[in-house]
Design an enzyme around this catalytic site. Structure first.
Site, short mmCIF file in Angstrom:
data_model
loop_
_atom_site.label_atom_id
_atom_site.label_comp_id
_atom_site.label_asym_id
_atom_site.label_seq_id
_atom_site.Cartn_x
_atom_site.Cartn_y
_atom_site.Cartn_z
N SER A 1 60.93 10.63 103.99
CA SER A 1 61.54 8.79 104.02
C SER A 1 62.25 8.96 102.01
CB SER A 1 60.42 8.58 103.39
OG SER A 1 60.67 6.95 102.15
N TYR B 1 51.03 7.95 100.52
CA TYR B 1 52.32 8.10 101.64
C TYR B 1 53.77 8.72 100.53
CZ TYR B 1 56.46 6.30 104.16
OH TYR B 1 57.38 6.39 105.56
#
Length: 255
Positions: free
Chosen positions: A146, A160
């Site tokens: 990401s 995350y």
């Protein structure tokens, strides 16, 4: 450039919707036989498989919790049995923010859940497919990271972001460890991709507007912006590429 994945078996984790669904459909369009994996959204997984079959492709739907080692082993075994051969392509797409929470508010249980779904799953699903890939003389692994791996993510997403940063390093390690077996490992790091459960759940309308305003290409991404690169990285066209991460973010982050 025509990408031909005819008769290759592809396992795409978390392919009941969003980016995973789009990748599964694209790989099938290139000729791959696809295992559509899901955790809880069976309806979405069946929809993904239905799109593939309607276009003339092959797909099977398998449920598993990819944070559970026994279920991972069962998933890979069922996947190999479904098409009578080992897995050629693994896309480690399963992942989740789970909940926005600051480090000050973080609990050990939530921390472990975030790490498990984003990082542990990729490690142990990969482990489970290696023997089959070695037996076939090679394979391709594609991990999903990401933009958060580079910029730390939005509010309350530190763990995350850290797990996605670990995926970047894990990909390089996989590439080195598995190269001698003809197995390549690469990574995609998407930025703001709309039409996904992630942003519909965790991104407000105001944050969406501000994020899009910061993107040089002037729009949010869509899952189909990921699929062509994904297919390329698991195909023979990228046979001399391993350990690489490709950024797909509209120009927000450039290396």
């Amino acid at each position: 450039m025509k990408i031909d994945l005819t008769n290759q078996v592809a396992l795409v984790t978390g392919s009941s919707g969003g980016i995973g669904r789009a990748i599964a459909i694209e790989l099938a369009a290139c000729g791959a036989k696809v295992i559509v994996h899901y955790l809880s959204n069976r309806e979405g997984a069946e929809e993904t498989a239905g799109v593939i079959r309607q276009a003339g492709g092959d797909a099977v739907v398998i449920q598993a919790d990819v944070t559970d080692l026994d279920q991972i082993e069962a998933l890979v075994k069922q996947s190999e049995q479904a098409f009578g051969t080992g897995i050629d392509i693994l896309v480690n797409n399963a992942g989740n923010l789970i909940e926005r929470r600051t480090i000050e508010e973080m609990t050990l249980d939530l921390y472990r859940s975030i790490i498990d779904v984003n990082l542990t799953s990729a490690v142990f699903v990969t482990k489970a497919v290696i023997a089959g890939m070695k037996a076939k003389g090679g394979g391709a692994i594609l991990n999903l990271s990401s933009l958060a791996a580079h910029n730390g993510g939005g509010p309350g997403s530190s763990i995350y972001a850290a797990s996605k940063g670990a995926i970047l390093t894990l990909t390089k390690s996989m590439a080195k460890e598995l190269a001698s077996y003809g197995i390549r490992a690469n990574c995609l790091a998407p930025g703001f991709i709309e039409d996904t459960k992630f942003h519909s759940t965790f991104t407000s309308a105001e944050a969406r507007k501000a994020t899009i305003a910061s993107i040089p290409l002037g729009r949010g991404g869509v899952p189909q912006d990921i699929t062509g690169i994904a297919a390329f990285l698991v195909s023979s066209h990228s046979s001399f590429i391993t350990g690489e991460t490709i950024e797909i973010n509209g120009g927000v982050f450039m290396r």
